[in-house]
Scaffold this active site. Structure first.
Site, PDB file in Angstrom:
ATOM      1  N   ASP A  43     -10.951 -37.872  32.732  1.00 14.20           N
ATOM      2  CA  ASP A  43     -10.530 -39.287  33.604  1.00 14.20           C
ATOM      3  C   ASP A  43      -9.596 -38.772  34.436  1.00 14.20           C
ATOM      4  OD1 ASP A  43     -12.148 -40.512  31.522  1.00 14.20           O
ATOM      5  OD2 ASP A  43     -10.359 -41.126  30.403  1.00 14.20           O
ATOM      6  N   PRO A  44      -9.731 -39.555  35.448  1.00 13.03           N
ATOM      7  CA  PRO A  44      -8.747 -39.652  36.793  1.00 13.03           C
ATOM      8  C   PRO A  44      -7.435 -39.461  36.400  1.00 13.03           C
ATOM      9  CG  PRO A  44     -10.783 -40.977  37.515  1.00 13.03           C
ATOM     10  CD  PRO A  44     -10.826 -40.624  35.976  1.00 13.03           C
TER      11      PRO A  44
END
Length: 298
Positions: A43-44
């Protein structure tokens, strides 16, 4: 065959704020090739080990996607979010009294209940495809997405520190798990089990299979020195070694099969010069290639 043409595996320490696709696009520029991929999305918000394949290394990635993972993270109890992490909107907030009433023993029991072989419902905002479209795209388009629970394995779920604040409890945790496990979902499910909600506020992946954070290079440093681990190093690191003769190596490079040897599982076939030729596996009455690192056509 040059090592650049053959390619290999780049172990990247992904920075926060970038998608895994962003990292791949950056590596394509750094290495001067379109043939770059990764072996598992981060995930970012998350940082840590992102295994990327360069040139021929992209073909090897398929054999790494099921590798076990390790993480360090922080779970916040007391509120739930739309994304099960800090980047989502808060959808529930427990009363301070309810949070304060949760004893350490209850938290640790909840963690124990989420260990071992469990059924886990992946977070709705994820990269899982539903009828050809990723779940997070459907959520952003306003769809109500519920992904069915699936079996995952939590080998280790340890709490290193419990910190209590005004209206929340933060847990610093280590997790070792099977591929396909969502740490955000662990945070959500622990919060639900305790009746106060939960979400993830920090996550760092420390290992993917045999690749650890100690081997990873910060993305910015790869611009200065685009380096990667050769397939000669990567294959024996990830799989047990099967030594083969020069002639057998040549046969494997052409995709030919060898006589069976009573082997179980996948092996890295290495020639007398220490070059990894292929991944091989016994299939019936033949020892066949499942991935050719050095095809004779290159």
């Amino acid at each position: 065959m040059s090592s650049q043409v053959l390619g290999g595996i780049a172990i990247v320490d992904k920075p926060a704020g970038m998608t895994s696709h962003d990292v791949v696009s950056t590596l394509r520029r750094y290495f001067g090739t379109r043939k770059v991929g990764h072996a598992g999305t981060l995930d970012p918000m998350a940082t840590g080990v992102l295994v990327a394949g360069i040139n021929r290394g992209t073909k090897f990635l398929a054999h790494l996607t099921k590798a076990d993972k390790r993480y360090k993270g922080t779970i916040r109890l007391g509120s739930a979010t739309t994304t099960d992490d800090r980047e989502g909107e808060i959808i529930s907030q427990a009363k301070p009294a309810a949070i304060a009433a949760i004893e350490d023993e209850r938290i640790l029991q909840g963690v124990a209940d989420l260990s071992g072989d469990i059924m886990q419902r992946p977070t709705a905002v994820s990269a899982i495809k539903i009828n050809g479209k990723r779940a997070h795209e459907r959520v952003r388009e306003g769809e109500d997405v519920v992904i069915p629970a699936r079996p995952v394995r939590i080998d280790s779920f340890k709490v290193h520190e419990i910190r209590r604040g005004e209206g929340f409890i933060d847990l610093d945790v280590d997790v070792a798990c099977s591929s396909g496990t969502y740490i955000r979902a662990l945070a959500r499910d622990l919060g639900e089990a305790l009746g106060v909600g939960g979400h993830l506020t920090a996550l760092r992946r420390t290992a993917v299979g045999s690749f650890s954070i100690e081997q990873a290079t910060e993305l910015a440093l790869l611009e200065e020195e685009p380096k990667f681990m050769s397939l000669d190093e990567a294959l024996p690191l990830c799989f047990p070694v099967l030594e083969v003769t020069t002639q057998e190596a040549a046969d494997l490079a052409m995709g030919k099969w060898l006589e069976p040897r009573g082997l179980k599982g996948t092996f890295a076939a290495v020639d007398p010069e220490g070059r990894a030729v292929a991944l091989v596996k016994e299939q019936g009455k033949r020892l066949a290639t499942v991935f050719v690192a050095r095809p004779s056509t290159l």
